[in-house]
Design a protein around this motif. Structure first.
Motif, PDB file in Angstrom:
ATOM      1  N   LEU A 201      31.747  36.700  36.089  1.00 27.78           N
ATOM      2  CA  LEU A 201      32.785  37.425  36.788  1.00 27.78           C
ATOM      3  C   LEU A 201      33.728  36.111  37.641  1.00 27.78           C
ATOM      4  O   LEU A 201      34.551  36.751  38.293  1.00 27.78           O
ATOM      5  CB  LEU A 201      32.087  38.501  38.176  1.00 27.78           C
ATOM      6  N   LEU A 204      37.179  35.467  36.280  1.00 33.44           N
ATOM      7  CA  LEU A 204      37.425  36.772  35.460  1.00 33.44           C
ATOM      8  C   LEU A 204      38.102  36.048  34.163  1.00 33.44           C
ATOM      9  O   LEU A 204      39.084  35.166  34.343  1.00 33.44           O
ATOM     10  CB  LEU A 204      38.113  37.725  36.286  1.00 33.44           C
ATOM     11  N   SER A 280      34.638  37.521  30.287  1.00 31.94           N
ATOM     12  CA  SER A 280      34.466  38.832  30.916  1.00 31.94           C
ATOM     13  C   SER A 280      34.831  39.859  30.096  1.00 31.94           C
ATOM     14  O   SER A 280      34.083  40.946  30.306  1.00 31.94           O
ATOM     15  CB  SER A 280      35.215  38.853  32.488  1.00 31.94           C
ATOM     16  N   PRO A 346      36.101  44.826  39.288  1.00 38.14           N
ATOM     17  CA  PRO A 346      34.954  43.939  38.706  1.00 38.14           C
ATOM     18  C   PRO A 346      33.623  44.454  38.768  1.00 38.14           C
ATOM     19  O   PRO A 346      32.787  44.081  38.073  1.00 38.14           O
ATOM     20  CB  PRO A 346      35.449  42.551  39.297  1.00 38.14           C
ATOM     21  N   LEU A 349      32.407  46.231  35.617  1.00 43.05           N
ATOM     22  CA  LEU A 349      32.437  45.399  34.292  1.00 43.05           C
ATOM     23  C   LEU A 349      31.041  45.208  33.677  1.00 43.05           C
ATOM     24  O   LEU A 349      30.923  45.347  32.336  1.00 43.05           O
ATOM     25  CB  LEU A 349      33.207  44.004  34.281  1.00 43.05           C
TER      26      LEU A 349
END
Length: 379
Positions: A201, A204, A280, A346, A349
């Motif tokens: 992360l 990104l 990512s 995020p 993800l």
């Protein structure tokens, strides 16, 4: 055909490396069962011939002229394949991609090969609708290809397609009298080779992996990268893949984006795993008539969220909002919005990445795919 009898099997494709990368597992499995495997390709050199022989396969070189509509060149291809089938006493032909499926299957029928498998891995360029529609040239090529499909595919003993749209278009647009047809889904990936890893992360990173052709959506990716970087300078955009001489984005163009700090350009690589692992989100804004993109299957196996289009072959790789987002083809705004959604959340993800891996395990495990193929081949 008796399952106990060793067969002479012809794998008929184009490039050697593509054959080994995408068909290698199946070829090795068949050779291990005692079958004689012949690798038909168009680009053999001394090194690749040696590699094929070391793997226990027999190299056979033939000529094939891409999208050319030259009937003499196509007749030459047909004659070469016919003679090779006869020479090597082929009992099963496995022909994949449009032109090899057409001429390889027709040659097998003429040579009275008992089992003739035609595998259409996407309908390709003649069925690819660009932002301005089909060109006159591609309309003509599509008509010819439909005629060839209509003439040849019923002469296969089994037809394999990767998605439902291809089956429907062959039936409805090309008016093909469908033989025994199997919808395979993806060709699969080795889950041990493409192992799941946590989604990184910081920073990104959005990655494009593929040939840098317009139809693969590379220009849409670059346009969105430019727009997003203007608002979020810390986000990275990475391009992995080789440029072609005449089509798509050139290396000088890419270098301009690199110089402006918009993308990192890696170029062609033999092993994409480290580049997907260090990213990512995997992005493929393709409007090409895909079968089911191998690169996306690899990203799913590694456990990456995916942004792709709603086109045939692509839409099968994303459950919208679960392991990524689907966007309409040619819609740059929708593509940008999907990227911004990822940036805004995020925290989602990692769960999307796990959902991608689960999809790969359920649908795209190469061992499961090969078992289905062996059933089709009756081996």
């Amino acid at each position: 055909m008796s399952q106990a009898t060793p067969q002479h099997i012809a794998f008929v494709g184009k490039e050697v490396n593509v054959m080994l990368g995408f068909r290698g597992e199946l070829m090795r499995e068949l050779a291990a069962k005692g079958h004689k495997v012949y690798a038909f390709a168009i680009d053999y050199d001394t090194s690749s011939e040696l590699k094929i022989r070391e793997m226990g396969f027999i190299p056979v070189k033939f000529s094939l002229n891409g999208y050319s509509a030259n009937p003499l060149a196509d007749l030459k291809t047909l004659w070469q394949l016919y003679r090779a089938y006869k020479k090597h006493r082929i009992t099963l032909s496995y022909c994949y991609f449009a032109k090899p499926a057409i001429y390889g299957t027709l040659a097998a029928w003429l040579a009275r090969v008992p089992q003739r498998i035609a595998k259409i891995e996407g309908l390709g360029k003649p069925f690819t609708v660009g932002p301005n529609g089909l060109t006159l040239k591609m309309r003509a090529v599509k008509k010819v290809q439909c005629w060839l499909f209509r003439m040849v595919l019923p002469r296969s003993t089994a037809l394999i397609v990767l998605n439902e749209d291809d089956k429907q278009d062959l039936k409805e647009q090309c008016k093909v009298d469908m033989p025994n047809t199997v919808i395979l889904g993806g060709i699969g990936v080795c889950l041990e080779q493409f192992q799941c890893s946590p989604v990184p992360l910081k920073p990104l990173t959005f990655v494009f992996v593929g040939r840098l052709l317009d139809e693969k959506g590379i220009r849409y990716f670059l346009g969105v990268a430019e727009r997003v970087k203007a608002k979020h300078p810390d986000v990275l955009f990475k391009v992995v893949g080789g440029a072609t001489a005449k089509q798509g984005v050139s290396v000088p163009e890419l270098k301009r984006y690199v110089k402006q700090g918009i993308i990192d350009y890696v170029g062609h690589v033999e092993n994409v795993v480290p580049y997907i692992e260090s990213s990512s989100v995997f992005v493929l804004p393709s409007y090409y008539r895909e079968g089911l993109p191998r690169s996306t299957q690899e990203a799913l196996a590694i456990g990456r969220p995916v942004i792709t289009t709603d086109g045939p072959g692509c839409k099968e790789t994303v459950e919208d909002g679960i392991n990524g987002y689907r966007v309409p083809r040619h819609d740059t705004n929708a593509l940008e919005n999907a990227v911004l959604k990822m940036l805004s959340h995020p925290d989602k993800l990692q769960s999307m990445g796990y959902a991608s891996r689960a999809m790969a395990e359920q649908r795209f495990n190469v061992r499961d795919v090969n078992r289905r193929l062996l059933n089709v081949l009756n081996l």
